[in-house]
Motif scaffolding. Structure first.
Motif, PDB file in Angstrom:
ATOM      1  N   CYS A  66     -10.588   2.065  35.191  1.00  0.00           N
ATOM      2  CA  CYS A  66      -9.807   2.587  36.316  1.00  0.00           C
ATOM      3  C   CYS A  66     -10.721   3.349  37.268  1.00  0.00           C
ATOM      4  O   CYS A  66     -11.723   3.934  36.845  1.00  0.00           O
ATOM      5  CB  CYS A  66      -8.710   3.522  35.799  1.00  0.00           C
ATOM      6  SG  CYS A  66      -7.491   2.695  34.758  1.00  0.00           S
ATOM      7  N   GLU A  84      -2.775   7.781  31.859  1.00  0.00           N
ATOM      8  CA  GLU A  84      -3.856   7.177  31.091  1.00  0.00           C
ATOM      9  C   GLU A  84      -4.322   5.871  31.721  1.00  0.00           C
ATOM     10  O   GLU A  84      -3.538   5.158  32.347  1.00  0.00           O
ATOM     11  CB  GLU A  84      -3.399   6.893  29.659  1.00  0.00           C
ATOM     12  CG  GLU A  84      -3.126   8.127  28.832  1.00  0.00           C
ATOM     13  CD  GLU A  84      -2.708   7.778  27.421  1.00  0.00           C
ATOM     14  OE1 GLU A  84      -2.712   6.572  27.067  1.00  0.00           O
ATOM     15  OE2 GLU A  84      -2.368   8.694  26.660  1.00  0.00           O
ATOM     16  N   CYS A  85      -5.597   5.556  31.526  1.00  0.00           N
ATOM     17  CA  CYS A  85      -6.120   4.254  31.923  1.00  0.00           C
ATOM     18  C   CYS A  85      -5.845   3.276  30.780  1.00  0.00           C
ATOM     19  O   CYS A  85      -6.217   3.535  29.629  1.00  0.00           O
ATOM     20  CB  CYS A  85      -7.613   4.343  32.189  1.00  0.00           C
ATOM     21  SG  CYS A  85      -8.340   2.769  32.714  1.00  0.00           S
ATOM     22  N   VAL A  92      -6.577   9.755  33.772  1.00  0.00           N
ATOM     23  CA  VAL A  92      -6.898   9.443  35.167  1.00  0.00           C
ATOM     24  C   VAL A  92      -6.150  10.412  36.070  1.00  0.00           C
ATOM     25  O   VAL A  92      -4.907  10.472  36.025  1.00  0.00           O
ATOM     26  CB  VAL A  92      -6.511   7.993  35.530  1.00  0.00           C
ATOM     27  CG1 VAL A  92      -6.799   7.716  37.009  1.00  0.00           C
ATOM     28  CG2 VAL A  92      -7.244   6.994  34.651  1.00  0.00           C
ATOM     29  N   VAL A  94      -4.747  10.656  39.238  1.00  0.00           N
ATOM     30  CA  VAL A  94      -4.431   9.578  40.175  1.00  0.00           C
ATOM     31  C   VAL A  94      -4.739   9.980  41.614  1.00  0.00           C
ATOM     32  O   VAL A  94      -5.213   9.164  42.415  1.00  0.00           O
ATOM     33  CB  VAL A  94      -2.966   9.126  40.030  1.00  0.00           C
ATOM     34  CG1 VAL A  94      -2.700   7.891  40.895  1.00  0.00           C
ATOM     35  CG2 VAL A  94      -2.631   8.816  38.572  1.00  0.00           C
ATOM     36  N   VAL A 138       0.405  -0.317  37.732  1.00  0.00           N
ATOM     37  CA  VAL A 138       0.942   0.805  36.962  1.00  0.00           C
ATOM     38  C   VAL A 138       2.005   0.266  36.008  1.00  0.00           C
ATOM     39  O   VAL A 138       3.077  -0.170  36.446  1.00  0.00           O
ATOM     40  CB  VAL A 138       1.556   1.879  37.891  1.00  0.00           C
ATOM     41  CG1 VAL A 138       2.013   3.085  37.070  1.00  0.00           C
ATOM     42  CG2 VAL A 138       0.569   2.296  38.973  1.00  0.00           C
ATOM     43  N   THR A 160      -5.535  -0.817  35.528  1.00  0.00           N
ATOM     44  CA  THR A 160      -4.123  -0.574  35.211  1.00  0.00           C
ATOM     45  C   THR A 160      -3.937   0.821  34.632  1.00  0.00           C
ATOM     46  O   THR A 160      -4.674   1.236  33.734  1.00  0.00           O
ATOM     47  CB  THR A 160      -3.614  -1.626  34.206  1.00  0.00           C
ATOM     48  OG1 THR A 160      -3.714  -2.929  34.803  1.00  0.00           O
ATOM     49  CG2 THR A 160      -2.170  -1.373  33.816  1.00  0.00           C
ATOM     50  N   LEU A 161      -2.939   1.512  35.135  1.00  0.00           N
ATOM     51  CA  LEU A 161      -2.548   2.816  34.607  1.00  0.00           C
ATOM     52  C   LEU A 161      -1.388   2.642  33.639  1.00  0.00           C
ATOM     53  O   LEU A 161      -0.465   1.863  33.895  1.00  0.00           O
ATOM     54  CB  LEU A 161      -2.134   3.749  35.742  1.00  0.00           C
ATOM     55  CG  LEU A 161      -3.164   3.988  36.850  1.00  0.00           C
ATOM     56  CD1 LEU A 161      -2.567   4.874  37.937  1.00  0.00           C
ATOM     57  CD2 LEU A 161      -4.444   4.606  36.295  1.00  0.00           C
ATOM     58  N   ASP A 163       1.771   4.397  32.361  1.00  0.00           N
ATOM     59  CA  ASP A 163       2.599   5.487  32.891  1.00  0.00           C
ATOM     60  C   ASP A 163       4.005   5.385  32.308  1.00  0.00           C
ATOM     61  O   ASP A 163       4.967   5.080  33.015  1.00  0.00           O
ATOM     62  CB  ASP A 163       2.608   5.402  34.426  1.00  0.00           C
ATOM     63  CG  ASP A 163       3.316   6.583  35.079  1.00  0.00           C
ATOM     64  OD1 ASP A 163       3.580   7.588  34.389  1.00  0.00           O
ATOM     65  OD2 ASP A 163       3.621   6.483  36.280  1.00  0.00           O
TER      66      ASP A 163
END
Length: 212
Positions: A66, A84-85, A92, A94, A138, A160-161, A163
């Motif tokens: 990320c 989180e990544c 992360v 953002v 996300v 990609t996160l 979430d």
């Protein structure tokens, strides 16, 4: 009580039990395509999604790291939002990750059928757009393993996160639907919110106003 009455009551009881079982099953299944996103969970991912359990799904997904962004974040709504990544589980920030770059945020979940069709188009859009735009997806469900396996299945390798609590969507005030796309300007402010699915990279480029 007559025999016929007892039989009638027994049949009613059986029907009621079947209806209750059906409602329970429907509650536990994934939402239908285009349905509103589930209410945010109280945790980022499932208890089952330990570092050890995620090792193989992460290997299969082979996601890029990320973005980390600038030393300080901008004044945008993602200030102090930390998730989180998905690539490695690293935290992360953002706001910092998106600062100083034009970002297309794609909000999705593994169970969302329109998202499944749209993610490859997002990857193709990123390939065409080049480094001038960052596509950041996300995953908005606590089932992190399922999200990673969906990306591996689709062959989509975008940063990609993870979430599960939908912090990003809440900060950006995105409508409670998936997929949804948010375009962020270089200063971190919201340029566009697009609560719709895209079928192709051409559609994405036309909607976000970029060249791809």
């Amino acid at each position: 009580m007559s025999t016929s009455t007892r039989w009638t009551l027994a049949v009613i009881a059986v029907i009621a039990a079947l209806i209750a079982a059906l409602l329970l099953a429907l509650r536990d299944t994934s939402p239908w395509p285009g349905a509103p996103a589930p209410t945010a969970a109280d945790r980022e991912h499932r208890d089952a999604d330990t570092e050890a359990a995620l090792r193989e799904p992460r290997r299969r997904a082979a996601l890029p790291p990320c973005p980390t962004g600038a030393d300080t974040d901008g004044p945008g709504p993602l200030h102090a939002v930390v998730v989180e990544c998905a690539a490695d589980g690293a935290p992360v920030d953002v706001g910092r990750a998106v600062a100083g770059r034009r970002v297309v945020l794609n909000l999705w979940a593994y169970w969302c059928q329109p998202c499944r069709a749209e993610l490859p188009a997002m990857a193709e859009y990123q390939r065409r757009a080049g480094p001038g735009v960052t596509v950041l997806t996300v995953h908005q469900d606590e089932n992190e393993t399922a999200g990673l396996l969906r990306l591996a299945e689709l062959g989509v390798r975008l940063p990609t996160l993870q979430d599960g609590q939908r912090r990003v969507a809440a900060a950006l005030r995105v409508p409670n639907v998936m997929p949804a796309t948010v375009v962020l300007a270089a200063d971190g402010t919201v340029a566009q919110v697009l609560p719709r699915a895209f079928a192709s990279a051409d559609e994405i480029a036309a909607a976000v106003g970029g060249q791809a």
